[in-house]
Design a protein around this motif. Sequence first.
Motif, short mmCIF file in Angstrom:
data_model
loop_
_atom_site.label_atom_id
_atom_site.label_comp_id
_atom_site.label_asym_id
_atom_site.label_seq_id
_atom_site.Cartn_x
_atom_site.Cartn_y
_atom_site.Cartn_z
N TRP A 155 0.63 0.66 9.17
CA TRP A 155 2.27 0.60 9.03
C TRP A 155 2.52 -0.09 9.86
O TRP A 155 2.21 -0.14 11.38
CB TRP A 155 1.80 2.13 9.75
N ARG B 204 6.80 -4.64 7.93
CA ARG B 204 6.28 -4.89 6.88
C ARG B 204 6.08 -4.34 5.87
O ARG B 204 6.55 -4.94 5.05
CB ARG B 204 5.98 -5.96 7.31
N ARG B 205 5.14 -3.67 6.81
CA ARG B 205 4.38 -2.14 4.94
C ARG B 205 3.84 -1.69 5.77
O ARG B 205 3.40 -1.55 6.52
CB ARG B 205 3.11 -4.07 4.14
N ILE C 269 -0.45 -0.81 4.22
CA ILE C 269 -1.49 -1.22 3.65
C ILE C 269 -2.09 0.69 3.62
O ILE C 269 -2.97 1.40 4.54
CB ILE C 269 -2.21 -2.53 4.29
N VAL D 90 -0.01 -0.95 -1.63
CA VAL D 90 0.17 -1.63 -0.20
C VAL D 90 1.74 -0.83 -0.73
O VAL D 90 2.04 -1.55 -2.35
CB VAL D 90 0.09 -3.47 -0.49
N ASP E 82 5.20 -2.52 0.01
CA ASP E 82 6.00 -3.38 0.98
C ASP E 82 7.71 -2.35 1.11
O ASP E 82 7.81 -1.60 0.71
CB ASP E 82 6.43 -4.19 0.00
N ASN E 83 7.98 -2.67 2.73
CA ASN E 83 9.19 -2.66 3.08
C ASN E 83 10.46 -3.06 2.27
O ASN E 83 10.55 -4.70 2.31
CB ASN E 83 9.84 -3.43 4.68
N ASN E 84 11.01 -2.91 1.44
CA ASN E 84 11.82 -2.60 0.50
C ASN E 84 13.48 -2.43 0.85
O ASN E 84 14.06 -2.10 -0.14
CB ASN E 84 11.13 -2.50 -1.04
N TYR F 294 12.45 3.56 3.29
CA TYR F 294 11.38 2.75 4.60
C TYR F 294 11.34 3.26 5.45
O TYR F 294 11.80 3.84 6.35
CB TYR F 294 11.16 0.81 4.72
N GLU G 159 -1.15 -9.08 7.24
CA GLU G 159 -0.51 -9.35 5.56
C GLU G 159 -2.31 -9.15 4.67
O GLU G 159 -3.45 -9.04 5.63
CB GLU G 159 -0.51 -10.84 4.95
#
Length: 168
Positions: A51, A54-55, A57, A67, A69-71, A78, A146
């Motif tokens: 954590w 950005r994301r 996983i 995954v 993702d931070n949107n 988020y 990533e």
Amino acid sequence: DEIDFEFLGNSSGQPYTVHTNVYTQGKGNREQQFRLWFDPTIAFHEYSIIWNPRRIIFMVDNIPIRVFDNNEAVGVPYPKRQPMRLYSSLWNADDWATQGGRVKTDWTKAPFTAAYRNFNANACVWPSTSCVPTKSLPNNGWMYQELDVNDLKKLKWVQKNYMIYNYC
């Protein structure tokens, strides 16, 4: 906020199901479920949640299964406003978990147990205006992790062959 790995009930001989969820800022409905490609009761396995800003996983034995993702830029909440706490519990969810609630808990088989080994947590210290990982790892470690080309292939393999539910 919650970032969940949940192991759903099982009927003998049936594949095991792992349920993942991201619940943040009062909103859930970000659930995915997978049939495991192995019996998790035979040997220990590694379950990881990475954590970072950005994301998120989710990994099983170093294989990414999901995954998130931070949107936030497009209005998707988020988890970032609360410090992390780690919980592990066994609880009765037989009203929905095992085959959609069709199989009930057999209390004659109690007590129910879980075992852990080689537990490791790598995190930032809360509260902090900036986060510096507590351990130095290659390539900036988990903070900037990533998926590489091989990880993306593994993720697609799991999602194609083992994902059974996607409410994202």
